[in-house]
Scaffold this active site. Sequence first.
Site, PDB file in Angstrom:
ATOM      1  N   LYS A  54       0.831  -1.215   0.000  1.00  0.00           N
ATOM      2  CA  LYS A  54       0.000   0.000   0.000  1.00  0.00           C
ATOM      3  C   LYS A  54       0.861   1.258   0.000  1.00  0.00           C
ATOM      4  O   LYS A  54       0.500   2.279  -0.597  1.00  0.00           O
ATOM      5  CB  LYS A  54      -0.953   0.015   1.195  1.00  0.00           C
ATOM      6  CG  LYS A  54      -2.355  -0.425   0.867  1.00  0.00           C
ATOM      7  CD  LYS A  54      -2.560  -1.903   0.767  1.00  0.00           C
ATOM      8  CE  LYS A  54      -2.500  -2.542  -0.539  1.00  0.00           C
ATOM      9  NZ  LYS A  54      -2.550  -4.008  -0.531  1.00  0.00           N
ATOM     10  N   GLY A 185      -4.321 -12.254 -10.414  1.00  0.00           N
ATOM     11  CA  GLY A 185      -5.078 -12.225  -9.164  1.00  0.00           C
ATOM     12  C   GLY A 185      -4.831 -10.888  -8.475  1.00  0.00           C
ATOM     13  O   GLY A 185      -4.363  -9.921  -9.100  1.00  0.00           O
ATOM     14  N   ALA A 271       2.991 -14.527  -9.340  1.00  0.00           N
ATOM     15  CA  ALA A 271       1.924 -14.196  -8.365  1.00  0.00           C
ATOM     16  C   ALA A 271       0.747 -15.125  -8.609  1.00  0.00           C
ATOM     17  O   ALA A 271      -0.313 -14.717  -9.062  1.00  0.00           O
ATOM     18  CB  ALA A 271       1.505 -12.734  -8.526  1.00  0.00           C
ATOM     19  N   GLY A 273      -0.732 -17.226  -6.352  1.00  0.00           N
ATOM     20  CA  GLY A 273      -1.432 -17.638  -5.144  1.00  0.00           C
ATOM     21  C   GLY A 273      -0.471 -17.901  -3.997  1.00  0.00           C
ATOM     22  O   GLY A 273       0.750 -17.797  -4.148  1.00  0.00           O
ATOM     23  N   HIS A 446     -23.840  15.024   1.689  1.00  0.00           N
ATOM     24  CA  HIS A 446     -23.659  15.472   0.315  1.00  0.00           C
ATOM     25  C   HIS A 446     -22.625  16.585   0.290  1.00  0.00           C
ATOM     26  O   HIS A 446     -22.691  17.478   1.124  1.00  0.00           O
ATOM     27  CB  HIS A 446     -24.981  15.997  -0.253  1.00  0.00           C
ATOM     28  CG  HIS A 446     -24.817  16.545  -1.637  1.00  0.00           C
ATOM     29  ND1 HIS A 446     -24.663  15.726  -2.729  1.00  0.00           N
ATOM     30  CD2 HIS A 446     -24.771  17.820  -2.101  1.00  0.00           C
ATOM     31  CE1 HIS A 446     -24.529  16.483  -3.808  1.00  0.00           C
ATOM     32  NE2 HIS A 446     -24.588  17.755  -3.454  1.00  0.00           N
TER      33      HIS A 446
HETATM   34  P1  NAD Z   1      -4.805 -15.166  -6.313  1.00  0.00           P
HETATM   35  O1  NAD Z   1      -5.316 -16.515  -6.004  1.00  0.00           O
HETATM   36  O2  NAD Z   1      -5.625 -13.964  -6.005  1.00  0.00           O
HETATM   37  O3  NAD Z   1      -4.454 -15.087  -7.873  1.00  0.00           O
HETATM   38  C1  NAD Z   1      -3.546 -15.956  -8.511  1.00  0.00           C
HETATM   39  C2  NAD Z   1      -3.877 -15.981  -9.991  1.00  0.00           C
HETATM   40  O4  NAD Z   1      -2.858 -16.697 -10.651  1.00  0.00           O
HETATM   41  C3  NAD Z   1      -5.192 -16.690 -10.294  1.00  0.00           C
HETATM   42  O5  NAD Z   1      -5.979 -15.878 -11.133  1.00  0.00           O
HETATM   43  C4  NAD Z   1      -4.741 -17.974 -10.991  1.00  0.00           C
HETATM   44  O6  NAD Z   1      -5.644 -18.418 -11.984  1.00  0.00           O
HETATM   45  C5  NAD Z   1      -3.442 -17.532 -11.627  1.00  0.00           C
HETATM   46  N1  NAD Z   1      -2.515 -18.634 -11.894  1.00  0.00           N
HETATM   47  C6  NAD Z   1      -2.247 -19.700 -11.096  1.00  0.00           C
HETATM   48  N2  NAD Z   1      -1.304 -20.481 -11.671  1.00  0.00           N
HETATM   49  C7  NAD Z   1      -0.966 -19.881 -12.837  1.00  0.00           C
HETATM   50  C8  NAD Z   1      -0.040 -20.188 -13.873  1.00  0.00           C
HETATM   51  N3  NAD Z   1       0.752 -21.279 -13.798  1.00  0.00           N
HETATM   52  N4  NAD Z   1       0.055 -19.356 -14.943  1.00  0.00           N
HETATM   53  C9  NAD Z   1      -0.727 -18.239 -15.002  1.00  0.00           C
HETATM   54  N5  NAD Z   1      -1.622 -17.910 -14.057  1.00  0.00           N
HETATM   55  C10 NAD Z   1      -1.738 -18.706 -12.977  1.00  0.00           C
HETATM   56  O7  NAD Z   1      -3.381 -15.115  -5.613  1.00  0.00           O
HETATM   57  P2  NAD Z   1      -2.390 -13.902  -5.380  1.00  0.00           P
HETATM   58  O8  NAD Z   1      -2.740 -12.743  -6.227  1.00  0.00           O
HETATM   59  O9  NAD Z   1      -1.025 -14.496  -5.520  1.00  0.00           O
HETATM   60  O10 NAD Z   1      -2.669 -13.544  -3.873  1.00  0.00           O
HETATM   61  C11 NAD Z   1      -2.431 -14.540  -2.864  1.00  0.00           C
HETATM   62  C12 NAD Z   1      -3.353 -14.360  -1.692  1.00  0.00           C
HETATM   63  O11 NAD Z   1      -3.038 -13.179  -1.006  1.00  0.00           O
HETATM   64  C13 NAD Z   1      -4.801 -14.309  -2.097  1.00  0.00           C
HETATM   65  O12 NAD Z   1      -5.529 -15.185  -1.285  1.00  0.00           O
HETATM   66  C14 NAD Z   1      -5.200 -12.896  -1.837  1.00  0.00           C
HETATM   67  O13 NAD Z   1      -6.536 -12.806  -1.368  1.00  0.00           O
HETATM   68  C15 NAD Z   1      -4.218 -12.427  -0.784  1.00  0.00           C
HETATM   69  N6  NAD Z   1      -3.958 -11.004  -0.992  1.00  0.00           N
HETATM   70  C16 NAD Z   1      -4.935 -10.123  -0.685  1.00  0.00           C
HETATM   71  C17 NAD Z   1      -4.736  -8.785  -0.932  1.00  0.00           C
HETATM   72  C18 NAD Z   1      -5.819  -7.809  -0.599  1.00  0.00           C
HETATM   73  O14 NAD Z   1      -6.673  -8.147   0.200  1.00  0.00           O
HETATM   74  N7  NAD Z   1      -5.851  -6.641  -1.190  1.00  0.00           N
HETATM   75  C19 NAD Z   1      -3.566  -8.331  -1.505  1.00  0.00           C
HETATM   76  C20 NAD Z   1      -2.604  -9.261  -1.813  1.00  0.00           C
HETATM   77  C21 NAD Z   1      -2.812 -10.597  -1.545  1.00  0.00           C
END
Ligand code: NAD
Length: 472
Positions: A54, A185, A271, A273, A446
Site C-alpha cells: 500500500k 489475481g 503471483a 497464489g 452530500h
Molecule cells: P490469487 O489466487 O488472487 O491469484 C492468482 C492468480 O494466478 C489466479 O488468477 C490464478 O488463476 C493464476 N494462476 C495460477 N497459476 C498460474 C499459472 N501457472 N500461470 C498463469 N496464471 C496462474 O493469488 P495472489 O494474487 O497471488 O494472492 C495470494 C493471496 O493473497 C490471495 O488469497 C489474496 O486474497 C491475498 N492477498 C490479498 C490482498 C488484498 O486483500 N488486497 C492483496 C494481496 C494478496
Amino acid sequence: MYDIIVIGSGPAGYVAAIRASQLGLKTACIEKSSKNNKPQLGGTCLNIGCIPSKALLDSSHRYADALNHFSDHGIKVSKPKIDISQMMERKNKIVSQLTSGVAGLLKANKVSQITGSAKIIDSNNVEVTNEDNIELLKTKNIIIATGSMPIDIPVAELDNKNIVDSTGALEFKAVPKTLGIIGAGIIGLELGSVWSRLGSKVTILEAMDDFLPMADSKISDDVLKEFNKQGLNINLGCKVTATKSNEKNVTVNFTNNGNQSELTFDKLIVAVGRKPYTNNLLDESCGLSVDQNGFISVNDFCETQIKNIWAVGDVVRGPMLAHKASEEGIMVAERIAGNQVEMEYDLVPSVIYTHPEVAWVGKNEKELNDAGVEFKTGSFPFAASGRALATGESTGFVKVIADKRTDTILGVHAFGPAAADIVQQGVVAMEFGASAEDLGLTIFSHPTVSEALHEAALAVNEQAIHIGNNKK
Ligand code: NAD
C-alpha cells in the site's frame, strides 16, 4: 504454564494474543523471524504484504497523478522524477514503525513475546528453538497462526534477481522497462499497477479464461477494460510452459489457445497464489497433520481435531485476508476464555487496492442464481455522482443486491473511488441485517462518493433520484 501459546505474530497471531491477555489469560506469542537481533513482528501483512504494497501503491499513484492528471486541474508542473530509493526508504520506515508498534502493543498488553521457531510436541507442550537454545514451554492451549507463503511453480523458478515473488517485487532497485507477471489475481493487479504507474511496460499472463471470477461479473468486465486502458496488458488463457533467466532478462514461453508464444521481460513476478505455511511446526507425536493442500483442518470455531489446539488465519480454509485472520484470532481467544463468540464468515469483505479500487461483500448474482435465491439489484454509476465528477474519479459503479421477497441486503459490490470504504458501509448495514430500504432511508452526507451506495440501495426498489429507474 501458559494459558495460551500463540505461534506466529501476524494479524491472526498478535491480535489473538492481545485479546487473550485482555481477557486475563496468561499468553505468549512466539515469532521465528528476526532482523538485526530484534524480533520481526507483524507477519506477511506488515512486513512484505498489505502495508509495504500500500505504501508503494500510494507513492506510485501520486507520481501518476502528477504526471497525467495535474494538468486537468490547471496545475502545470515540470515532468516529475522518480527517486526509487527514497520511495523504498519511505515504505521501509512505515513497515518498521508498524512492526515496532506491534512489539509495543504486545508489551502494553502483558503478552510474553518469545523469539524462536516453535514446534508442537502435543497439546500442552511447545518446543522453541532459538539458535542453539531449545526450550520446552508448557501451555493449556495452542493457537496456530503461522500464515502462508507464495506458491512457487516449477516452470518459473525464482532466482530472486530477475524472477521474483511478491516479496522481491517490493524491492526492485530501479523501474524495470518491461515487467511480466504470472497471475492476474489480487497481487498481480496491485503490484502490476505499482510498476506500470512508475513507467514499466507491464504484461500479465493469466492461466484462466475468466478474469476475477470471484467478483461481480459486470465489475470484472469493467475492471478488465479499465486496467487494459491503464496499461496493464492482461492476457487471459495463457499457460506459462517455461522461463529462462540470464544476466539481463527473462524469456517466458507460454501457450494461448494452443499457440506457442515467447516474450522477454527485464523482470518477472510470479503471483499465482499463496499456500499455508507449516514447515517444521508439527512434531510427528503431536497427532495433528495437514490436509492434502497443506491447510490445518478446522471447524467453524477454528478448533482442530485435537482438543485445545486451535488454528487461525491463512493456515486454515477461507480467504487469505488479514481482517479475516484477525477476527478468527479474536473469536478463538474469546472461546478459550469461555465466551460463545462466532465469526460471520458471509460478511468478510474483499478489496483490491488498485485505482480505482474494487471491493465486495456478501453474495454476487452468479452465486445467488446458482443457489436458486431470488433477488433484485440496484446500481448507480459514479459518472452520475457530483463528488466523483468534481474529483475526476467517475469510473465504475456501486451495486446493491437484495432478497426479492424480504429486501434484506445480500451483497454490495463496487468499482470506483473509495470502493473499499463504500463496501465497508455495506458490511455494517448487513451486520445489522439491514434491508435496501433501510439504507435508502439513511441520510448520506452530500457531496460524498458514498451517496452512490445510497442511490444504488434506492434503485433496488426503483426509487433512485439521480438516475432513471429501470422498471423490473
Ligand atoms: P490469487 O489466487 O488472487 O491469484 C492468482 C492468480 O494466478 C489466479 O488468477 C490464478 O488463476 C493464476 N494462476 C495460477 N497459476 C498460474 C499459472 N501457472 N500461470 C498463469 N496464471 C496462474 O493469488 P495472489 O494474487 O497471488 O494472492 C495470494 C493471496 O493473497 C490471495 O488469497 C489474496 O486474497 C491475498 N492477498 C490479498 C490482498 C488484498 O486483500 N488486497 C492483496 C494481496 C494478496
